[in-house]
Design an enzyme around this catalytic site. Structure first.
Site, PDB file in Angstrom:
ATOM      1  N   SER A 101       0.780  -1.058   0.061  1.00 50.52           N
ATOM      2  CA  SER A 101      -0.253  -0.004   0.157  1.00 50.52           C
ATOM      3  C   SER A 101       0.922   1.150  -0.069  1.00 50.52           C
ATOM      4  O   SER A 101       1.765   1.226   0.671  1.00 50.52           O
ATOM      5  CB  SER A 101      -0.967   0.131   1.150  1.00 50.52           C
ATOM      6  OG  SER A 101      -1.724  -1.096   1.406  1.00 50.52           O
TER       7      SER A 101
ATOM      8  N   GLU B 195       0.392  -2.862  14.287  1.00 52.78           N
ATOM      9  CA  GLU B 195      -0.590  -2.780  13.355  1.00 52.78           C
ATOM     10  C   GLU B 195      -2.141  -3.138  13.926  1.00 52.78           C
ATOM     11  O   GLU B 195      -3.076  -2.519  13.556  1.00 52.78           O
ATOM     12  CB  GLU B 195      -0.146  -3.856  12.105  1.00 52.78           C
ATOM     13  CG  GLU B 195      -1.050  -3.952  11.097  1.00 52.78           C
ATOM     14  CD  GLU B 195      -0.458  -4.529   9.872  1.00 52.78           C
ATOM     15  OE1 GLU B 195       0.391  -5.084   9.941  1.00 52.78           O
ATOM     16  OE2 GLU B 195      -0.968  -4.219   8.664  1.00 52.78           O
TER      17      GLU B 195
HETATM   18  C1  FAD Z   1      -5.666  -3.713   0.624  1.00 50.66           C
HETATM   19  C2  FAD Z   1      -4.604  -4.499   0.996  1.00 50.66           C
HETATM   20  C3  FAD Z   1      -3.718  -3.905   1.294  1.00 50.66           C
HETATM   21  C4  FAD Z   1      -2.339  -4.502   1.556  1.00 50.66           C
HETATM   22  N1  FAD Z   1      -1.281  -3.694   2.184  1.00 50.66           N
HETATM   23  C5  FAD Z   1      -0.143  -4.517   2.394  1.00 50.66           C
HETATM   24  C6  FAD Z   1       1.154  -3.579   2.568  1.00 50.66           C
HETATM   25  O1  FAD Z   1       1.196  -2.190   2.647  1.00 50.66           O
HETATM   26  N2  FAD Z   1       2.321  -4.202   2.930  1.00 50.66           N
HETATM   27  C7  FAD Z   1       2.170  -5.276   3.103  1.00 50.66           C
HETATM   28  O2  FAD Z   1       3.248  -5.978   3.239  1.00 50.66           O
HETATM   29  N3  FAD Z   1       1.053  -6.373   2.582  1.00 50.66           N
HETATM   30  C8  FAD Z   1      -0.103  -5.575   2.531  1.00 50.66           C
HETATM   31  N4  FAD Z   1      -1.333  -6.393   2.303  1.00 50.66           N
HETATM   32  C9  FAD Z   1      -1.320  -7.859   2.200  1.00 50.66           C
HETATM   33  C10 FAD Z   1      -1.828  -8.795   3.231  1.00 50.66           C
HETATM   34  O3  FAD Z   1      -1.150  -8.463   4.683  1.00 50.66           O
HETATM   35  C11 FAD Z   1      -1.910 -10.066   2.946  1.00 50.66           C
HETATM   36  O4  FAD Z   1      -2.900 -10.189   1.826  1.00 50.66           O
HETATM   37  C12 FAD Z   1      -2.758 -11.019   3.869  1.00 50.66           C
HETATM   38  O5  FAD Z   1      -1.666 -11.222   5.144  1.00 50.66           O
HETATM   39  C13 FAD Z   1      -2.967 -12.272   3.228  1.00 50.66           C
HETATM   40  O6  FAD Z   1      -1.983 -12.982   2.666  1.00 50.66           O
HETATM   41  P1  FAD Z   1      -2.544 -13.407   1.344  1.00 50.66           P
HETATM   42  O7  FAD Z   1      -3.053 -12.527   0.297  1.00 50.66           O
HETATM   43  O8  FAD Z   1      -0.901 -14.062   0.440  1.00 50.66           O
HETATM   44  O9  FAD Z   1      -3.335 -14.628   1.398  1.00 50.66           O
HETATM   45  P2  FAD Z   1      -3.155 -16.160   2.028  1.00 50.66           P
HETATM   46  O10 FAD Z   1      -2.252 -16.190   3.205  1.00 50.66           O
HETATM   47  O11 FAD Z   1      -2.687 -16.968   0.827  1.00 50.66           O
HETATM   48  O12 FAD Z   1      -4.375 -16.747   2.487  1.00 50.66           O
HETATM   49  C14 FAD Z   1      -5.567 -17.261   1.587  1.00 50.66           C
HETATM   50  C15 FAD Z   1      -6.634 -17.838   2.418  1.00 50.66           C
HETATM   51  O13 FAD Z   1      -6.287 -18.760   3.176  1.00 50.66           O
HETATM   52  C16 FAD Z   1      -6.535 -18.455   4.567  1.00 50.66           C
HETATM   53  N5  FAD Z   1      -5.241 -18.965   5.447  1.00 50.66           N
HETATM   54  C17 FAD Z   1      -4.095 -18.974   5.249  1.00 50.66           C
HETATM   55  N6  FAD Z   1      -3.340 -19.269   6.459  1.00 50.66           N
HETATM   56  C18 FAD Z   1      -4.300 -19.851   7.207  1.00 50.66           C
HETATM   57  C19 FAD Z   1      -4.094 -20.491   8.557  1.00 50.66           C
HETATM   58  N7  FAD Z   1      -3.119 -20.542   9.221  1.00 50.66           N
HETATM   59  N8  FAD Z   1      -5.629 -20.767   9.131  1.00 50.66           N
HETATM   60  C20 FAD Z   1      -6.660 -20.540   8.503  1.00 50.66           C
HETATM   61  N9  FAD Z   1      -6.981 -19.991   7.256  1.00 50.66           N
HETATM   62  C21 FAD Z   1      -5.526 -19.480   6.588  1.00 50.66           C
HETATM   63  C22 FAD Z   1      -6.671 -16.964   4.583  1.00 50.66           C
HETATM   64  O14 FAD Z   1      -7.043 -16.598   5.873  1.00 50.66           O
HETATM   65  C23 FAD Z   1      -7.138 -16.688   3.220  1.00 50.66           C
HETATM   66  O15 FAD Z   1      -8.589 -16.733   3.407  1.00 50.66           O
HETATM   67  C24 FAD Z   1      -2.414  -5.844   1.799  1.00 50.66           C
HETATM   68  C25 FAD Z   1      -3.478  -6.324   1.353  1.00 50.66           C
HETATM   69  C26 FAD Z   1      -4.620  -5.830   1.066  1.00 50.66           C
HETATM   70  C27 FAD Z   1      -5.987  -6.589   0.658  1.00 50.66           C
END
Ligand code: FAD
Lengths: 369, 394
Positions: free
Chosen positions: B148, B231
């Site tokens: 972001s 955070e």
């Molecule tokens: C609008 C927005 C802004 C963001 N800004 C930033 C930023 O500025 N900097 C940054 O570094 N990141 C940022 N992010 C990233 C955000 O932190 C990640 O998208 C988030 O942590 C999830 O990771 P992923 O998208 O890889 O999903 P995944 O980890 O692949 O998850 C996919 C699904 O699996 C589920 N899941 C995964 N592991 C588990 C578990 N152990 N138990 C149960 N369910 C699980 C998740 O809940 C999700 O439903 C941003 C995301 C968004 C949407």
């Protein structure tokens, strides 16, 4: 509706915490689940010894009554703490009925007869019950009982804790009357109640004589039912807290598939969700208690919000507890059913969540189509 | 001498007398406020604070607000203020604190967070961006994603792998990355709202001086915990009025436009109003606990509730608008500075709120945290704990 009320105090004071542990200690010694189970099957569903301890020895029946009128001069905040603990133990005592609802009705009356009765309710030696159905909300019509020449005739069903009451406060179109439970022309007939820890009964008056407490019953009934609904949220909080804590304990101990069942994520998430709801309920219940205690202009909203939120949470907590205990939860021996029955009955008592939302909609100007 | 509320109030008044908001340029005012220790009062003297209890910030803020003083536009630098600053304070060297905290606080330098990667989201510790040491410098290669505000940022907090031969949590190191350095390539990622609020960031042979390392080599996971905990606590501390969030917008529409009302929506609206009011009260209770010096665990749950509420309310709002809900305000690819829920229309709110249960940790992961840290339930069985990062399945 953007006005935020004067800042409520949502915490517990040190005195309130001290009160809580005193009540909790007493309940731990005198009101364990096995005792409650045995009692509801006996001829005497109410625990009179416990009531005597709480109401007379500890003086808790008079919390809402000013000192100069024979009470403790505390407030709804303290009464709420007592109700949290009573809820946690599903204690079969008429606290909400007598020390909150009947007491509040009397606080709205200014006759000598009301003052005398108020003092004896505050002492705990007399148990009072407002003769309205348990499910009544504040807008209710007052036409179950009629008065003619000081004699009262009519029937009210579903009166909570009527079996324990020494005196009924009977609302009629011609005023609020006090009627002794032992007086001639009064019969109290127990109903088979869903929640046997707060049993219901039908009160029938056939020409019973009553003492006039107030010329207009409506304000007293309204005040009583509002305070009752507001503080019921604290009882619901107590129920939910016990159910959550007990379920956390059980799921950590119970092993299936070579693991504690609490290590399965589908269960962890449900318990975490329940914790969230409990935390929210605490804020809502404290807000209602504080608004009632301070006589805040926001009290109507605070009470409606607390009831609309807390009732479903207590039921949800009980239903989750039962499901996660599974077979053992389904048994008569395990106390969960006491909590489920109380929680479900509480969700109807003093107005359902839906009724409170309807009232709220008017208060906050979100009108129906 | 410990600083109490009365002393802070008079210090603030003296400060206002010396720097009248009406005549002092904004940048000068903010700079002087930092130097006076009135920026974040719980920080040390010389770093924008006075070593005062954190709860007393409210005293300063109230005085300044009453005087019409400019604020430091906290929403523009949420990551800097909410996450980078407390991490720098906890792990930074004196030199780093002096260099970074002031321009961060005044908003002169915006920060972003280079944590997530295509292969490391919820499982953040699995990250693969490599940092290799060469003398006094590190060379960084890898790809970050969902960053972001990278397009506005001067600096980033960055975590990278410095040792692939140890289990994943142990081989991570935490850095400050200068976003203007050669090799940092920021590419907009268009999101479901049409705009590009977040980005992909490609790091190719980026040179980071060792002086920009936060904490010890290999200790980056612990440093990152400080960032992540902050955070999650960032939400919930602020006081909002009744109907202060999205519920206020939809309630306003309901009142003004009776022709849109239906019975079904009425039930749902009042229920959500109750939920929003209760969430507000829970936040207020949390704040009162902090002020009383007894922070409760409630903070861990605030973000969960907030995400669900925003999603349900914005979903209802689109339905309430009926045919108008079929329209959208603007699909132009833009690169906004902030998330502007209130400034856009219902469709935007609905779509953007979907991110609330993903950004900053998904709701699923937060439920795990509540279950394990608050309720003490057993952790998930783990197959990754004692395996070197390079041997993990990917
Ligand atoms: C609008 C927005 C802004 C963001 N800004 C930033 C930023 O500025 N900097 C940054 O570094 N990141 C940022 N992010 C990233 C955000 O932190 C990640 O998208 C988030 O942590 C999830 O990771 P992923 O998208 O890889 O999903 P995944 O980890 O692949 O998850 C996919 C699904 O699996 C589920 N899941 C995964 N592991 C588990 C578990 N152990 N138990 C149960 N369910 C699980 C998740 O809940 C999700 O439903 C941003 C995301 C968004 C949407």
């Amino acid at each position: 509706m953007n006005t935020t009320p004067t800042q409520p105090d949502l915490l517990y004071s040190e005195e309130e915490e001290a009160l809580r542990s005193a009540v909790r200690d007493l309940l731990a010694d005198h009101c364990d689940a096995t005792a409650v189970l045995a009692r509801i099957e006996s001829d005497e569903p109410h625990d009179r010894a416990l009531w005597k301890n709480l109401a007379e020895s500890m003086g808790l029946a008079g919390l809402l009554v000013p000192e100069e009128r024979g009470g403790q001069g505390a407030s709804h905040r303290e009464a709420a703490v007592v109700l949290e603990e009573l809820g946690r133990a599903v204690a079969p005592v008429p606290y909400l009925t007598s020390a909150v609802i009947a007491t509040e009705a009397l606080l709205a009356c200014d006759t000598d007869a009301a003052a005398t009765l108020l003092a004896s309710l505050a002492s705990g030696r007399t148990v009072g019950a407002l003769a309205v159905p348990s499910a009544a909300t504040s807008g209710r019509a007052l036409d179950d009982v009629r008065e003619a020449d000081g004699a009262l005739t009519g029937q009210v069903t579903g009166v909570a804790d009527a079996a324990a009451a020494d005196v009924f406060l009977v609302p009629t179109a011609d005023g609020l009357f006090a009627v002794d439970a032992t007086a001639q022309g009064v019969t109290v007939e127990a109903q088979i109640s869903f929640d046997r820890t707060r049993p219901l009964a039908t009160v029938t008056l056939s020409g019973a004589s009553g003492r006039l407490l107030a010329r207009d019953a409506a304000p007293a009934v309204r005040r009583a039912l509002r305070a009752g609904a507001g503080l019921l949220a604290s009882e619901q909080l107590g129920l939910a807290e016990w159910l959550l804590a007990e379920t956390v304990r059980y799921t950590r101990e119970r092993h299936q598939f070579n693991r504690p069942i609490a290590s399965f994520q589908s269960l962890k998430h449900r318990l975490a969700q329940l914790w969230l709801e409990t935390v929210n309920t605490r804020a809502a219940a404290r807000n209602a208690a504080d608004a009632l205690a301070t006589g805040s202009a926001d009290a109507d909203i605070a009470v409606a919000v607390a009831q609309a939120y807390a009732a479903p949470v207590a039921v949800h907590a009980a239903e989750e507890a039962l499901q996660l205990h599974a077979g053992i939860g389904m048994t008569w021996e395990h106390p969960i059913h006491l909590y489920l029955k109380r929680a479900k009955a509480d969700s109807i008592a003093l107005g359902t969540a839906g009724r409170h939302r309807e009232e709220l909609a008017e208060l906050i100007d979100l009108r129906a189509p | 001498m410990t600083v109490d509320a009365a002393r802070l109030r008079s210090l603030t008044q003296e400060f206002l007398a010396a720097h009248p908001p009406a005549t002092t340029p904004r940048a000068d005012f903010l700079s002087a406020r930092f130097d006076a220790g009135l920026a974040w009062v719980h920080y040390p003297e010389g770093l924008g604070g006075l070593d005062a209890p954190r709860s007393l910030q409210a005293v300063v803020d109230a005085e300044l607000e009453a005087a019409g003083a400019p604020d430091n536009a906290p929403r523009r630098n949420g990551i800097g203020l909410g996450m980078a600053a407390p991490t720098i304070l906890a792990f930074g060297t004196d030199e780093q604190k002096r260099r970074f905290l002031k321009p961060l606080w005044t908003g002169q330098e915006i920060w972003c967070q280079l944590f997530s990667e295509p292969g490391a989201g919820s499982d953040l510790a699995a990250l693969g961006t490599r940092a290799v040491r060469e003398g006094d410098e590190w060379t960084v290669n890898g790809q970050k994603v969902w960053t972001s505000g990278a397009h506005n940022a001067r600096f980033a907090i960055l975590i990278a792998r410095t040792d692939p031969d140890v289990p994943k949590h142990k081989g991570i190191t935490y850095f400050v990355c200068d976003m203007t350095d050669p090799g940092v390539d920021v590419r907009p990622l268009r999101q479901i709202t049409g705009e590009a609020e977040f980005n992909e960031v490609f790091l190719t042979d980026v040179r980071i001086p060792d002086a920009h390392r936060l904490g010890d080599v290999g200790n980056g996971w612990k440093v990152a915990q400080t960032t992540l905990n902050n955070e999650r606590v960032a939400i919930g501390g602020a006081r909002i009025p009744r109907e202060g969030g999205l519920i206020g917008i939809v309630a306003g529409t309901w009142r003004e436009r009776p022709e849109l009302r239906t019975h079904d929506l009425h039930q749902r609206l009042v229920k959500l109003w109750v939920d929003a009011e209760v969430a507000r009260l829970t936040g207020e209770r949390l704040r009162q606990q902090l002020v009383a010096g007894h922070p409760g665990p409630e903070g861990a749950g605030m973000k969960l509730g907030f995400a669900r509420l925003n999603q349900e309310i914005s979903g209802l709002e689109v339905e309430l608008l009926g045919e108008e809900g079929l329209l959208y305000d603007d699909w132009t690819l833009r690169r906004p500075e902030i998330v502007d829920f209130a400034g856009r229309e219902a469709g935007y709110r609905y779509l953007r709120a979907k991110g609330n249960s993903i950004e900053g940790g998904t709701s699923e992961v937060l439920l795990n945290i509540v279950a394990e840290r608050v309720l003490g339930l057993p952790p998930e069985p783990r197959t990754d704990k004692d395996v070197a990062w390079k041997d993990l399945a990917r």
